[in-house]
Write an enzyme that holds these catalytic residues in place. Structure first.
Site, PDB file in Angstrom:
ATOM      1  CD  GLU A  61     -17.464 -29.152  22.188  1.00  0.00           C
ATOM      2  OE1 GLU A  61     -17.735 -28.340  21.279  1.00  0.00           O
ATOM      3  OE2 GLU A  61     -16.546 -29.996  22.102  1.00  0.00           O
ATOM      4  CG  ASN A 208     -17.788 -33.562  16.522  1.00  0.00           C
ATOM      5  OD1 ASN A 208     -18.579 -32.869  15.890  1.00  0.00           O
ATOM      6  ND2 ASN A 208     -16.600 -33.115  16.923  1.00  0.00           N
ATOM      7  CD  GLU A 209     -15.373 -30.750  13.485  1.00  0.00           C
ATOM      8  OE1 GLU A 209     -14.234 -30.601  13.954  1.00  0.00           O
ATOM      9  OE2 GLU A 209     -16.097 -29.787  13.132  1.00  0.00           O
ATOM     10  CE1 TYR A 277     -18.809 -23.314  14.476  1.00  0.00           C
ATOM     11  CE2 TYR A 277     -17.537 -25.156  13.634  1.00  0.00           C
ATOM     12  CZ  TYR A 277     -18.377 -24.610  14.594  1.00  0.00           C
ATOM     13  OH  TYR A 277     -18.772 -25.372  15.666  1.00  0.00           O
ATOM     14  CD  GLU A 335     -19.473 -28.686  15.676  1.00  0.00           C
ATOM     15  OE1 GLU A 335     -18.552 -27.872  15.462  1.00  0.00           O
ATOM     16  OE2 GLU A 335     -19.301 -29.782  16.253  1.00  0.00           O
ATOM     17  CD  GLN A 384     -20.302 -25.210  21.497  1.00  0.00           C
ATOM     18  OE1 GLN A 384     -20.452 -25.305  22.697  1.00  0.00           O
ATOM     19  NE2 GLN A 384     -19.336 -25.883  20.837  1.00  0.00           N
TER      20      GLN A 384
HETATM   21  O1  AHR Z   1     -17.855 -25.800  18.214  1.00  0.00           O
HETATM   22  C1  AHR Z   1     -16.508 -25.853  18.546  1.00  0.00           C
HETATM   23  C2  AHR Z   1     -15.792 -27.011  17.887  1.00  0.00           C
HETATM   24  O2  AHR Z   1     -15.754 -26.839  16.516  1.00  0.00           O
HETATM   25  C3  AHR Z   1     -16.415 -28.372  18.057  1.00  0.00           C
HETATM   26  O3  AHR Z   1     -16.065 -28.973  19.263  1.00  0.00           O
HETATM   27  C4  AHR Z   1     -15.845 -29.141  16.909  1.00  0.00           C
HETATM   28  O4  AHR Z   1     -16.677 -30.172  16.486  1.00  0.00           O
HETATM   29  C5  AHR Z   1     -15.620 -28.085  15.851  1.00  0.00           C
HETATM   30  O5  AHR Z   1     -14.396 -28.172  15.275  1.00  0.00           O
END
Ligand code: AHR
Length: 531
Positions: A61, A208-209, A277, A335, A384
């Site tokens: 990103e 995305n999101e 996450y 992610e 990432q």
């Molecule tokens: O990976 C960092 C961020 O986490 C990304 O930009 C977003 O999609 C997520 O909230």
């Protein structure tokens, strides 16, 4: 530390289909010979689904020093580079065999206007990166730079369209620009910018999101938007170059979003995304936990919380099954990874964190979970690739180090496109406070090179674990492999000591009378090739 049989709902206890005789063998072997012994059956007689190589994907990103400094230094940089890409990073990524790479975000994708990133670099406009550190983005790394990187490293590009602040026309034209061979306005613009041949872009995400930074939409609106954008994404390369379309998915265990997306737009999708996450503190508020220097509470918590991937996938896949029982739509975990506090002194918006042996164990646990769901999980992207979150590579000006997570990905290369071999595992627990998780995790597969690979993880921080494995439907005379382990829970590589954590040859596996015995040191990942 207390050892007991693990909870049957914990991932490593997932009972895969087994030969009755194998199940009996395992029953006969119980109770466990000693506290830290695990027992495993690998059944090669009933191969399972293919493990898509795309689950070993990466995410890049425009965030912090991922693209600039990490991948791209520009052709005039004193840092050795090829056409602007760092040579050390190119070599490391080549060795990693990255199967697919997601770009340009993340949250950045929904404010990215692709026309800003084409044409002569000195003429490209600068923009404000409102999501990540409020820095000025000069757009020197754009569509050509990304797709040429993918081409150089034989990586399948996975592009995320701007749905939040872009338009359908902008998205349609971007796809035409990248993939059309016609004598058409966008293809000719690409030619004018120096690229005659269209690129192959196999994967496109529609936003995305979208429930958050991508536009704060409701699921119904997001699903309708998917249908609208999807209508205008054409397969300019014909059926053989068909673009797989990924819908914006939910986070963690939110199945309401998944159900709505599937109900409204599932028939038009090839994949649906999911983000999860791992936070050592389990909270987005305040400190998430330090990336190094943590105590056992955060070591344990991170490993425990990462196992929620199994719980969330089970729920999410059940939701998808209701609308797609044939499992045509892939689950795309685009992610995932550990998210800790940033390194002290670094820009909080850059999400730069160190990376430890704990994080390599955590990555391997997730690989095993993805393998367990290989019939539906078709892609995944750790967040990432460089200098951001659970990165493979860290850079400091001209210096570069490989992280323990890089080594985990590298060791698991044989699992790319391999065929799952069902396993049954009985493992002791790793208990901490009132909680416990399985001490050992395992996976097995028949690789494309015709060999059987078994990967094992021991998360115990100070004790070894012995795994006795019965091999069904295959004969082995020996096993060789590599191990990743380290002395401390937070052992990591630094620019001063870049090889503190790295794989080594493993000598702790023996095969006798068709039985594989492996002694796993504390905090270790082992990948074995059966001979
Ligand atoms: O990976 C960092 C961020 O986490 C990304 O930009 C977003 O999609 C997520 O909230």
């Amino acid at each position: 530390m207390v050892f007991a049989l693990a909870d049957p709902f914990i991932p490593t206890m997932r009972l895969q289909p087994l030969l009755a005789s194998a199940a009996l063998l395992l029953a006969a072997a119980a109770p466990l010979a000693s506290a830290a012994d695990a027992q495993l059956i690998v059944d090669a007689s009933k191969p399972g689904p293919k493990i898509s190589k795309y689950i070993y994907g990466q995410f890049s990103e425009h965030l912090g020093r991922c693209i600039y400094e990490g991948i791209w230094v520009g052709p005039d940089s004193p840092i050795p580079n090829t056409k602007g890409y760092r040579n050390d990073v190119l070599a490391a990524l080549k060795q990693l065999k990255v199967p697919q790479l997601r770009w340009p975000g993340g949250c950045f994708a929904d404010e990215y206007h692709w026309r800003d990133g084409i044409g002569p670099r000195e003429k490209r406009p600068s923009i404000y990166n409102s999501n990540w550190g409020g820095v000025v983005e000069n757009n020197h790394f754009g569509t050509h730079e990304f797709l040429e990187l993918c081409e150089m490293l034989d990586i399948a590009p996975y592009i995320c369209l701007n749905v939040g602040s872009g338009t359908v026309q902008e998205a349609q034209e971007w796809v035409e620009y990248m993939t059309s061979a016609a004598d058409s306005p966008m293809a000719n613009l690409r030619r004018a910018n120096g690229r005659d041949k269209p690129w192959r872009v196999p994967f496109i995400a529609v936003g995305n999101e979208s429930w958050g930074c991508g536009g704060n939409m409701r699921a119904e609106f997001c699903a309708d938007n998917f249908l609208r954008y999807n209508t205008f994404i054409k397969n300019y390369g014909g059926d053989s170059a068909r673009i797989q379309r990924i819908g914006c998915g939910s986070s963690g265990g939110d199945t309401d979003w998944t159900e709505k997306m599937m109900m409204i737009a599932g028939k038009q999708m090839d994949g649906l995304a999911l983000h999860y996450y791992t936070l050592p503190s389990d909270s987005w508020k305040g400190s998430k936990g330090a990336s190094i220097g943590f105590a056992e509470d955060h070591y344990f918590a991170a490993l425990r919380y990462t196992l929620r991937m199994e719980e969330y996938l089970t729920k999410q896949l059940a939701a998808m099954d209701q609308y797609d029982p044939e499992k045509r739509v892939g689950m795309v975990v685009d992610e995932w990874g550990i998210w800790t506090d940033v390194e002290p002194g670094s820009n909080p918006g850059f999400l730069y964190q160190q990376n430890t042996i704990r994080d390599a164990l955590l990555a391997a646990l997730n690989f095993h979970i993805f393998h367990d769901h290989a019939d539906r999980v078709t892609m995944a992207n750790i967040a990432q690739i460089i200098n951001v979150l659970q990165a493979m590579i860290l850079t400091d000006k001209e210096k570069m180090i490989l992280t323990p997570t890089y080594h985990a990905f590298e060791m698991y290369k044989p699992f790319q496109d391999a065929t799952v071999l069902p396993i049954k595992l009985v493992t002791p627990d790793y208990a901490f406070g009132k909680e416990k998780i399985p001490a050992v995790s395992a996976t097995a597969a028949l690789a494309t090179d015709g060999k059987v690979y078994v990967a094992l993880v021991n998360v115990l921080p100070t004790e070894s674990a012995t795994v006795s494995a019965t091999l069904v439907g295959l004969t082995a005379k020996g096993a060789t492999g590599r191990i990743l382990t380290a002395p401390a829970m937070d052992s990591h590589n630094t620019f001063a000591a870049p090889h503190a954590v790295q794989p080594a040859a493993f000598t702790g596996a023996t095969v006798a009378d068709g039985k594989l015995t492996v002694t796993l040191p504390a905090k270790s990942v082992v990948v074995l090739e059966l001979k």
